[in-house]
Motif scaffolding. Structure first.
Motif, PDB file in Angstrom:
ATOM      1  N   THR A 149       0.955  -1.150   0.116  1.00 16.09           N
ATOM      2  CA  THR A 149      -0.012  -0.062   0.020  1.00 16.09           C
ATOM      3  C   THR A 149       0.945   1.224  -0.065  1.00 16.09           C
ATOM      4  O   THR A 149       0.362   2.304  -0.638  1.00 16.09           O
ATOM      5  CB  THR A 149      -0.965  -0.092   1.022  1.00 16.09           C
ATOM      6  OG1 THR A 149      -0.489  -0.393   2.411  1.00 16.09           O
ATOM      7  CG2 THR A 149      -2.231  -1.021   0.940  1.00 16.09           C
TER       8      THR A 149
ATOM      9  N   ASP B 275      -8.571   4.780   7.000  1.00 13.36           N
ATOM     10  CA  ASP B 275      -8.890   3.599   6.558  1.00 13.36           C
ATOM     11  C   ASP B 275      -9.720   3.276   5.511  1.00 13.36           C
ATOM     12  O   ASP B 275      -9.480   2.225   4.459  1.00 13.36           O
ATOM     13  CB  ASP B 275      -9.841   2.973   7.977  1.00 13.36           C
ATOM     14  CG  ASP B 275      -8.846   2.671   8.997  1.00 13.36           C
ATOM     15  OD1 ASP B 275      -7.727   2.687   8.739  1.00 13.36           O
ATOM     16  OD2 ASP B 275      -9.373   2.661  10.221  1.00 13.36           O
ATOM     17  N   GLU B 276     -10.978   3.945   5.323  1.00 10.06           N
ATOM     18  CA  GLU B 276     -12.077   4.032   4.217  1.00 10.06           C
ATOM     19  C   GLU B 276     -11.128   4.105   2.929  1.00 10.06           C
ATOM     20  O   GLU B 276     -11.345   3.266   1.989  1.00 10.06           O
ATOM     21  CB  GLU B 276     -12.773   5.087   4.514  1.00 10.06           C
ATOM     22  CG  GLU B 276     -14.164   4.544   3.835  1.00 10.06           C
ATOM     23  CD  GLU B 276     -15.215   5.797   4.036  1.00 10.06           C
ATOM     24  OE1 GLU B 276     -15.694   6.397   3.138  1.00 10.06           O
ATOM     25  OE2 GLU B 276     -15.242   6.599   5.283  1.00 10.06           O
TER      26      GLU B 276
ATOM     27  N   ILE C 215      -7.913   3.656   1.967  1.00  8.46           N
ATOM     28  CA  ILE C 215      -7.066   2.473   1.725  1.00  8.46           C
ATOM     29  C   ILE C 215      -7.905   1.126   1.382  1.00  8.46           C
ATOM     30  O   ILE C 215      -7.208   0.323   0.668  1.00  8.46           O
ATOM     31  CB  ILE C 215      -5.932   2.324   2.761  1.00  8.46           C
ATOM     32  CG1 ILE C 215      -4.831   1.855   2.075  1.00  8.46           C
ATOM     33  CG2 ILE C 215      -6.292   1.860   4.017  1.00  8.46           C
ATOM     34  CD1 ILE C 215      -3.885   2.380   1.224  1.00  8.46           C
ATOM     35  N   VAL C 216      -8.943   0.938   2.393  1.00  4.43           N
ATOM     36  CA  VAL C 216      -9.508  -0.410   2.065  1.00  4.43           C
ATOM     37  C   VAL C 216     -10.266  -0.532   0.881  1.00  4.43           C
ATOM     38  O   VAL C 216     -10.104  -1.511   0.098  1.00  4.43           O
ATOM     39  CB  VAL C 216     -10.905  -0.381   3.129  1.00  4.43           C
ATOM     40  CG1 VAL C 216     -11.761  -1.609   2.661  1.00  4.43           C
ATOM     41  CG2 VAL C 216     -10.140  -0.764   4.632  1.00  4.43           C
TER      42      VAL C 216
ATOM     43  N   PHE D 122      -0.613  -3.390   4.714  1.00  2.00           N
ATOM     44  CA  PHE D 122      -2.024  -3.602   4.919  1.00  2.00           C
ATOM     45  C   PHE D 122      -2.391  -5.049   5.264  1.00  2.00           C
ATOM     46  O   PHE D 122      -1.994  -5.949   4.804  1.00  2.00           O
ATOM     47  CB  PHE D 122      -2.745  -3.377   3.379  1.00  2.00           C
ATOM     48  CG  PHE D 122      -4.275  -3.302   3.620  1.00  2.00           C
ATOM     49  CD1 PHE D 122      -5.058  -2.152   3.871  1.00  2.00           C
ATOM     50  CD2 PHE D 122      -5.035  -4.478   3.536  1.00  2.00           C
ATOM     51  CE1 PHE D 122      -6.484  -2.200   4.104  1.00  2.00           C
ATOM     52  CE2 PHE D 122      -6.240  -4.476   3.664  1.00  2.00           C
ATOM     53  CZ  PHE D 122      -6.930  -3.286   4.030  1.00  2.00           C
ATOM     54  N   PRO D 123      -3.183  -5.066   6.494  1.00  2.00           N
ATOM     55  CA  PRO D 123      -3.792  -4.099   7.103  1.00  2.00           C
ATOM     56  C   PRO D 123      -3.011  -3.613   8.099  1.00  2.00           C
ATOM     57  O   PRO D 123      -1.721  -3.966   8.638  1.00  2.00           O
ATOM     58  CB  PRO D 123      -5.044  -4.911   7.776  1.00  2.00           C
ATOM     59  CG  PRO D 123      -4.485  -6.287   8.086  1.00  2.00           C
ATOM     60  CD  PRO D 123      -3.803  -6.245   6.468  1.00  2.00           C
ATOM     61  N   ARG D 124      -3.133  -2.195   8.661  1.00  2.00           N
ATOM     62  CA  ARG D 124      -2.240  -1.418   9.440  1.00  2.00           C
ATOM     63  C   ARG D 124      -3.169  -0.883  10.730  1.00  2.00           C
ATOM     64  O   ARG D 124      -2.553  -0.419  11.566  1.00  2.00           O
ATOM     65  CB  ARG D 124      -1.704  -0.132   8.939  1.00  2.00           C
ATOM     66  CG  ARG D 124      -0.396  -0.177   8.673  1.00  2.00           C
ATOM     67  CD  ARG D 124      -0.025   1.267   7.929  1.00  2.00           C
ATOM     68  NE  ARG D 124       1.172   1.610   7.924  1.00  2.00           N
ATOM     69  CZ  ARG D 124       2.177   1.234   7.081  1.00  2.00           C
ATOM     70  NH1 ARG D 124       1.835   0.399   5.999  1.00  2.00           N
ATOM     71  NH2 ARG D 124       3.310   1.763   7.038  1.00  2.00           N
ATOM     72  N   THR D 125      -4.267  -1.305  10.759  1.00  2.00           N
ATOM     73  CA  THR D 125      -5.403  -1.154  11.880  1.00  2.00           C
ATOM     74  C   THR D 125      -6.369  -2.178  12.227  1.00  2.00           C
ATOM     75  O   THR D 125      -6.423  -3.075  11.083  1.00  2.00           O
ATOM     76  CB  THR D 125      -6.028   0.297  11.696  1.00  2.00           C
ATOM     77  OG1 THR D 125      -7.016   0.059  10.636  1.00  2.00           O
ATOM     78  CG2 THR D 125      -5.192   1.558  11.474  1.00  2.00           C
TER      79      THR D 125
ATOM     80  N   GLN E  96      -9.100  -2.051   9.390  1.00  2.00           N
ATOM     81  CA  GLN E  96      -8.631  -2.595   8.206  1.00  2.00           C
ATOM     82  C   GLN E  96      -8.499  -3.858   8.208  1.00  2.00           C
ATOM     83  O   GLN E  96      -8.911  -4.514   7.124  1.00  2.00           O
ATOM     84  CB  GLN E  96      -7.083  -1.859   7.856  1.00  2.00           C
ATOM     85  CG  GLN E  96      -7.245  -0.469   7.395  1.00  2.00           C
ATOM     86  CD  GLN E  96      -5.784   0.170   7.304  1.00  2.00           C
ATOM     87  OE1 GLN E  96      -4.984  -0.761   6.799  1.00  2.00           O
ATOM     88  NE2 GLN E  96      -5.672   1.280   7.216  1.00  2.00           N
TER      89      GLN E  96
ATOM     90  N   LEU F  82     -10.727  -6.349   5.751  1.00  2.00           N
ATOM     91  CA  LEU F  82     -10.064  -7.303   4.699  1.00  2.00           C
ATOM     92  C   LEU F  82     -10.685  -8.866   4.925  1.00  2.00           C
ATOM     93  O   LEU F  82     -11.115  -9.326   4.074  1.00  2.00           O
ATOM     94  CB  LEU F  82      -8.549  -7.589   5.274  1.00  2.00           C
ATOM     95  CG  LEU F  82      -7.718  -8.467   4.290  1.00  2.00           C
ATOM     96  CD1 LEU F  82      -7.800  -8.226   2.960  1.00  2.00           C
ATOM     97  CD2 LEU F  82      -6.326  -8.627   4.662  1.00  2.00           C
TER      98      LEU F  82
ATOM     99  N   THR G 131      -0.858  -0.209  14.728  1.00  2.00           N
ATOM    100  CA  THR G 131      -0.785  -1.418  13.957  1.00  2.00           C
ATOM    101  C   THR G 131      -0.222  -2.672  14.950  1.00  2.00           C
ATOM    102  O   THR G 131      -0.773  -3.715  14.483  1.00  2.00           O
ATOM    103  CB  THR G 131       0.382  -1.076  13.119  1.00  2.00           C
ATOM    104  OG1 THR G 131       0.150  -0.009  12.198  1.00  2.00           O
ATOM    105  CG2 THR G 131       0.584  -2.403  11.955  1.00  2.00           C
TER     106      THR G 131
END
Ligand code: AP5
Length: 223
Positions: free
Chosen positions: A34, A64-65, A67-68, A89-92, A95, A99, A181
């Protein structure tokens, strides 16, 4: 053989991108980083790049929105049919939840999460010496120097330093990693997906450990 759907997790500078290049060669899977996608978008001046630039420059995470949406679209592409390597990714936790949901909608699931960990002081040394070429090949001025100073061995392009690799930004990126993360370590451990690697070891040793772990996973799958 079933899909190989991998996540590379770990602090900035632990060697995720470095290990990814070995994995890509070995398994011939698409590499979805990402950070690379966002940097390309910033360079091209797209809407995504405009939205992401200030957050990236500050060492903060992009929403988040946003990158998702980017990752979900990428995972729908045909080349991910046999698997993928997700880096950054994911980082949170949100997220990671998104996924799981997107993969479930596609009737897919994760194979393994590869945590490459390294202490903060090592990460800072690495990032301050990192140099990259426009194609994304990664070097280190001391640990992994190119044959000709400042020039990529693979494509002869000039090497540069990333904007967010300046010391004050690296410190903020590390704080963000620990706050937002690192909770993913427990999240994936609870789901029995986590495999941990000592990123402070030399890169070939880390690669060998990852290779052995993935071979064991595949043997277990066919047993
Ligand atoms: P991103 O590009 O993902 O950066 P990062 O996670 O901070 O990771 P790095 O690329 O810095 O490190 P790496 O682990 O790949 O290390 P490398 O292999 O290069 O993200 C950048 C930004 O984009 C974020 O801050 C955020 O703003 C945004 N973003 C991205 N994804 C997002 C998301 N999902 N949500 C929200 N925002 C997002 O190695 C480092 C150096 O060490 C190199 O010089 C290398 O040669 C050397 N090295 C590697 N391994 C070894 C070794 N074993 N021994 C000695 N040296 C080594």
């Amino acid at each position: 053989m079933s899909e190989l759907n991998l996540i590379l997790l770990g602090p900035p500078g632990a060697g995720k991108g470095t290990q990814a290049s070995t994995l890509v060669e070995e398994f011939d899977l698409p590499y979805i980083a990402t950070g690379d996608i966002l940097r390309a978008a910033v360079k091209e001046g797209t809407d995504l790049g405009k939205q992401a630039k200030s957050q990236m420059d500050a060492g903060e995470l992009v929403n988040d929105e946003i990158i998702v949406g980017v990752v979900a679209e990428r995972l729908r592409a045909d080349d991910t049919r046999d698997g993928f390597i997700l880096d950054g990714f994911p980082r949170t936790i949100p997220q990671a939840g998104a996924l799981d949901q997107k993969l479930a909608e596609m009737g897919r699931s994760l194979t393994a999460v590869l945590l490459i960990d390294a202490p903060d002081d090592e990460v800072i040394k690495r990032i301050s010496g990192r140099r990259i070429c426009p194609e994304g090949h990664v070097y280190h001025v001391d640990y992994d120097p190119p044959e000709r100073e400042g020039i990529c061995d693979r494509d002869g392009e000039p090497l540069t330093q990333r904007d967010d690799d300046k010391p004050e930004k690296v410190r903020r990126r590390l704080e963000v990693y620990h706050e937002q993360t690192a909770p993913l370590i427990e999240f994936y451990d609870e789901r029995a997906l986590l495999h941990e690697f000592d990123g402070a070891k030399p890169k070939d040793e880390v690669a060998e450990h990852i290779r052995k772990t993935l071979s064991t996973l595949r043997l277990e799958e066919t047993a």
